[in-house]
Design a protein around this motif. Structure first.
Motif, PDB file in Angstrom:
ATOM      1  N   THR A 318       0.881  -1.181   0.000  1.00 43.72           N
ATOM      2  CA  THR A 318       0.000   0.000   0.000  1.00 43.72           C
ATOM      3  C   THR A 318       0.910   1.220   0.000  1.00 43.72           C
ATOM      4  OG1 THR A 318      -1.754  -1.174   1.138  1.00 43.72           O
ATOM      5  CG2 THR A 318      -1.828   1.220   1.266  1.00 43.72           C
ATOM      6  N   ARG A 319       0.939   1.911  -1.118  1.00 46.37           N
ATOM      7  CA  ARG A 319       1.946   2.961  -1.329  1.00 46.37           C
ATOM      8  C   ARG A 319       1.935   4.023  -0.236  1.00 46.37           C
ATOM      9  NH1 ARG A 319       4.066  -0.733  -3.535  1.00 46.37           N
ATOM     10  NH2 ARG A 319       4.291  -0.927  -5.788  1.00 46.37           N
ATOM     11  N   LEU A 320       0.744   4.462   0.178  1.00 47.20           N
ATOM     12  CA  LEU A 320       0.671   5.526   1.182  1.00 47.20           C
ATOM     13  C   LEU A 320       1.283   5.068   2.503  1.00 47.20           C
ATOM     14  CD1 LEU A 320      -0.342   8.354   1.909  1.00 47.20           C
ATOM     15  CD2 LEU A 320      -2.513   7.336   2.597  1.00 47.20           C
ATOM     16  N   LYS A 321       0.977   3.837   2.945  1.00 46.24           N
ATOM     17  CA  LYS A 321       1.508   3.357   4.225  1.00 46.24           C
ATOM     18  C   LYS A 321       3.028   3.317   4.200  1.00 46.24           C
ATOM     19  CE  LYS A 321      -2.412   0.483   5.614  1.00 46.24           C
ATOM     20  NZ  LYS A 321      -2.937  -0.873   5.719  1.00 46.24           N
ATOM     21  N   GLN A 322       3.609   2.888   3.097  1.00 45.89           N
ATOM     22  CA  GLN A 322       5.065   2.789   3.019  1.00 45.89           C
ATOM     23  C   GLN A 322       5.708   4.184   3.037  1.00 45.89           C
ATOM     24  OE1 GLN A 322       7.344   0.752   3.450  1.00 45.89           O
ATOM     25  NE2 GLN A 322       9.131   1.227   2.186  1.00 45.89           N
ATOM     26  N   LEU A 323       5.157   5.127   2.281  1.00 47.80           N
ATOM     27  CA  LEU A 323       5.754   6.469   2.281  1.00 47.80           C
ATOM     28  C   LEU A 323       5.602   7.123   3.655  1.00 47.80           C
ATOM     29  CD1 LEU A 323       5.291   8.630  -0.909  1.00 47.80           C
ATOM     30  CD2 LEU A 323       7.255   7.314  -0.145  1.00 47.80           C
ATOM     31  N   THR A 329       9.937   7.502  10.049  1.00 49.62           N
ATOM     32  CA  THR A 329      11.209   6.979  10.550  1.00 49.62           C
ATOM     33  C   THR A 329      12.402   7.813  10.044  1.00 49.62           C
ATOM     34  OG1 THR A 329      11.217   5.403   8.711  1.00 49.62           O
ATOM     35  CG2 THR A 329      10.389   4.603  10.815  1.00 49.62           C
ATOM     36  N   GLU A 330      12.076   8.915   9.370  1.00 48.17           N
ATOM     37  CA  GLU A 330      13.085   9.861   8.881  1.00 48.17           C
ATOM     38  C   GLU A 330      14.099   9.222   7.936  1.00 48.17           C
ATOM     39  OE1 GLU A 330      14.662  12.206  12.072  1.00 48.17           O
ATOM     40  OE2 GLU A 330      12.693  13.029  12.552  1.00 48.17           O
ATOM     41  N   GLN A 331      13.665   8.168   7.252  1.00 46.18           N
ATOM     42  CA  GLN A 331      14.521   7.643   6.186  1.00 46.18           C
ATOM     43  C   GLN A 331      14.436   8.564   4.970  1.00 46.18           C
ATOM     44  OE1 GLN A 331      14.483   3.173   5.811  1.00 46.18           O
ATOM     45  NE2 GLN A 331      12.733   3.406   7.169  1.00 46.18           N
ATOM     46  N   LEU A 332      13.263   9.184   4.807  1.00 44.80           N
ATOM     47  CA  LEU A 332      13.088  10.193   3.754  1.00 44.80           C
ATOM     48  C   LEU A 332      12.998  11.562   4.409  1.00 44.80           C
ATOM     49  CD1 LEU A 332      10.345   8.656   1.402  1.00 44.80           C
ATOM     50  CD2 LEU A 332      12.822   8.701   1.035  1.00 44.80           C
ATOM     51  N   ASP A 333      13.542  12.586   3.732  1.00 52.18           N
ATOM     52  CA  ASP A 333      13.387  13.946   4.256  1.00 52.18           C
ATOM     53  C   ASP A 333      12.060  14.528   3.751  1.00 52.18           C
ATOM     54  OD1 ASP A 333      13.735  14.912   1.671  1.00 52.18           O
ATOM     55  OD2 ASP A 333      15.840  15.464   1.971  1.00 52.18           O
ATOM     56  N   LYS A 334      11.829  15.789   4.055  1.00 56.06           N
ATOM     57  CA  LYS A 334      10.522  16.392   3.743  1.00 56.06           C
ATOM     58  C   LYS A 334      10.284  16.547   2.247  1.00 56.06           C
ATOM     59  CE  LYS A 334       9.518  18.895   8.006  1.00 56.06           C
ATOM     60  NZ  LYS A 334      10.644  18.430   8.835  1.00 56.06           N
ATOM     61  N   ARG A 339      17.603  10.105   3.042  1.00 54.69           N
ATOM     62  CA  ARG A 339      18.723  10.704   3.778  1.00 54.69           C
ATOM     63  C   ARG A 339      19.997   9.953   3.408  1.00 54.69           C
ATOM     64  NH1 ARG A 339      16.725  14.517   7.292  1.00 54.69           N
ATOM     65  NH2 ARG A 339      14.515  14.218   7.687  1.00 54.69           N
ATOM     66  N   VAL A 340      19.880   8.636   3.257  1.00 55.97           N
ATOM     67  CA  VAL A 340      20.994   7.852   2.725  1.00 55.97           C
ATOM     68  C   VAL A 340      20.446   7.078   1.528  1.00 55.97           C
ATOM     69  CG1 VAL A 340      22.701   6.059   3.184  1.00 55.97           C
ATOM     70  CG2 VAL A 340      21.943   7.574   5.045  1.00 55.97           C
ATOM     71  N   GLN A 341      20.877   7.435   0.335  1.00 57.80           N
ATOM     72  CA  GLN A 341      20.356   6.774  -0.865  1.00 57.80           C
ATOM     73  C   GLN A 341      20.834   5.325  -0.923  1.00 57.80           C
ATOM     74  OE1 GLN A 341      18.460   8.062  -3.810  1.00 57.80           O
ATOM     75  NE2 GLN A 341      18.442   5.888  -4.296  1.00 57.80           N
ATOM     76  N   PRO A 342      19.904   4.365  -0.971  1.00 55.49           N
ATOM     77  CA  PRO A 342      20.332   2.968  -1.124  1.00 55.49           C
ATOM     78  C   PRO A 342      21.132   2.814  -2.418  1.00 55.49           C
ATOM     79  CG  PRO A 342      17.981   3.122  -0.696  1.00 55.49           C
ATOM     80  CD  PRO A 342      18.462   4.506  -0.953  1.00 55.49           C
ATOM     81  N   THR A 343      22.084   1.911  -2.406  1.00 54.50           N
ATOM     82  CA  THR A 343      22.919   1.766  -3.604  1.00 54.50           C
ATOM     83  C   THR A 343      22.321   0.777  -4.579  1.00 54.50           C
ATOM     84  OG1 THR A 343      24.200   0.127  -2.441  1.00 54.50           O
ATOM     85  CG2 THR A 343      25.102   2.343  -2.511  1.00 54.50           C
TER      86      THR A 343
END
Ligand SMILES: NC(=O)c1ccc[n+]([C@@H]2O[C@H](COP(=O)([O-])OP(=O)(O)OC[C@H]3O[C@@H](n4cnc5c(N)ncnc54)[C@H](O)[C@@H]3O)[C@@H](O)[C@H]2O)c1
Length: 353
Positions: A318-323, A329-334, A339-343
C-alpha cells in the motif's frame, strides 16, 4: 532499441521491463526504491539493471545512448498526491517535465509518459482524447500539467506520447493492493467478505498491467508519425465497469466470499471513457485481459503464496503506508529524498546499454 524505464521497481514497471527484454530491447531501469521491500511472489522471468536514483537528479549522461524513455516513476495515486501536495508538484509535475527536457537534450527520440484517465475527473458524457480535462486532485492535475508542458517539446527529433491509463489491476511481484480490483480481491481472500458501504454504482475503467505493458511496446514499435505527440486512452471500452461489477467479478473467482452492498452514498464521482483511438491507431493492439480473468489470476497467486491479512494490509503493498513509514522513521526527508540513498550496485552515472 535501448530503452530507459523509470519506475522499474514499481507495480507496473516490474511487469513492463521483463517484457521489453523478452522483445529483444536492452533496458536500463531508474528507480529510487521507495517500495523495494514490497515483493509478493517470484513472478518474473528476468530483472533489469536498475540505477538507484531520484528522477529529479537524472542527467543527460544517465540517458545517453537511449532511443526511448518510458517514464513511470512518480507518486502514483491520489492519496500519495495529497500527502505533501507541494512535493507532489515538485516530483510529478516539475520532475517529469525536467526528465523530458533531459531526454530531449540527450538525443532520446521517444518519450512515453504514463498519464492517467483521472485527468478527465468527473464527466457527464463519455470522454475521449479530445475532451477537456477536469482534474480533481493534485495527482490528476500534475498529470494534466505534464501533458501540457511536455507537448511543446515535440519536434522532428523528439516524440512525446501520453498514455492515459485506466486503473490497473492484476498480479505483479511488486503488488499494489491500493487499487480497486486488487484491493477487493485481497479483501475477499483474506477476510472472506467484501462489505461495501455504497451501492457501487460509479463507473471505473480498468486495464490489466500486462495490457498496459503491451500498449507501451506497441507505441515503441509504431511508426513515428502514428504516435508523435499523441494522447492515447489505454484500456478497452468493454472494461468500463461499475464498482459493483468489479466486486461481482471477484465473487465469481471466490464463490465462498460474501459480498454485500450498501445504499447510494451520494458520491457519484464517475466517468466513462472511450478507448477507440488506441485500438484503431496502434495496429493489432487489443487487451488480452478482463476483470474476471484478472480476478482469477489474483486468486491463483494468493492461493499459491497463502496470502495472509497482515501482508494484504501491510505497508509493503500500500503505497501511502510505506511512504508514511519512510517519512515517520526519517529515512526520507521532507522533500522525499533519501537521507541515505540505497545503492544500486551500478555507477550513479551509468548509461543505457
Ligand atoms: N497503477 C495504476 O492503476 C495506474 C493508472 C494510471 C497511471 N499510472 C501511472 O503509472 C506509473 C506507474 O504506476 P505504478 O502503479 O507502477 O506505481 P508504483 O508506485 O507501484 O511505482 C512507481 C515507482 O516509481 C518510483 N519512484 C517514485 N518517485 C520517484 C522519484 N522521484 N524518483 C525515482 N523513482 C521514483 C517508486 O520507487 C516506484 O518503484 C505512475 O506514473 C502512475 O501514476 C498507474
Amino acid at each position: 532499441m535501448k530503452i530507459v524505464v523509470t519506475g522499474t521497481e514499481g507495480y507496473l514497471g516490474a511487469l513492463l521491463a521483463p517484457t521489453l527484454l523478452e522483445s529483444g530491447h536492452s533496458v536500463l531501469g531508474i528507480d529510487t526504491g521507495y517500495y523495494k521491500q514490497g515483493w509478493l511472489y517470484n513472478g518474473i522471468t528476468a530483472s533489469v539493471e536498475t540505477l538507484a536514483k531520484d528522477i529529479r537528479h537524472v542527467t543527460v549522461e544517465d540517458l545517453a545512448g537511449a532511443d526511448a524513455v518510458v517514464h513511470m516513476a512518480e507518486l502514483s495515486n491520489d492519496p500519495l498526491g495529497e500527502l505533501i501536495p507541494d512535493v507532489t508538484y515538485v516530483v510529478n509535475h516539475k520532475g517529469s517535465v525536467r526528465l523530458a527536457e533531459t531526454a530531449k537534450a540527450a538525443g532520446v527520440s521517444r518519450f512515453v509518459y504514463m498519464s492517467s484517465c483521472s485527468v478527465y475527473g468527473v464527466a457527464e458524457d463519455t470522454v475521449d482524447e479530445t475532451s477537456a480535462v477536469n482534474p480533481q486532485t493534485a495527482y490528476a492535475e500534475c498529470k494534466a500539467l505534464v501533458e501540457r508542458d511536455v507537448a511543446p517539446l515535440a519536434d522532428d527529433e523528439f516524440s512525446p506520447v501520453f498514455m492515459r491509463n485506466a486503473t490497473a489491476y492484476g498480479a505483479s511481484p511488486r503488488q499494489r493492493f491500493d487499487i480497486v480490483l486488487n484491493n477487493l480481491a485481497g479483501l475477499a481472500y483474506t477476510t472472506g467478505k467484501i462489505a461495501m458501504t455504497s451501492d457501487g454504482s460509479p463507473w471505473r475503467p480498468l486495464v490489466h498491467g500486462l495490457d498496459i505493458a503491451k500498449s507501451i511496446r506497441a507505441v515503441l514499435d509504431a511508426p513515428r508519425e502514428a504516435i508523435h505527440n499523441q494522447i492515447f486512452n489505454v484500456g478497452d471500452s468493454e472494461q468500463v465497469y461499475r464498482v459493483r461489477e468489479i466486486a461481482e467479478a471477484v465473487g465469481r473467482a471466490l464463490p465462498e466470499a460474501e459480498i454485500t452492498f450498501g445504499e447510494s452514498n451520494g458520491d457519484n464521482r464517475s466517468y466513462k471513457v472511450n478507448f477507440d483511438k488506441i485500438h484503431s491507431t496502434l495496429e493489432g493492439f487489443r487487451c488480452d485481459w478482463n476483470a474476471d480473468k484478472g480476478a482469477q489470476q489474483l486468486v491463483d497467486v494468493f492461493k499459491a503464496i497463502d496470502l495472509d491479512e497482515a501482508t494484504f494490509k501491510g505497508k509493503g503493498h500500500t503505497r501511502l503506508k510505506q511512504l508514511e513509514h519512510l517519512i515517520r522513521t526519517e529515512q526520507l526527508d521532507k522533500e522525499l529524498f533519501w537521507r541515505v540513498q540505497p545503492t544500486s550496485g551500478i555507477a550513479a552515472t551509468g548509461t543505457a546499454k
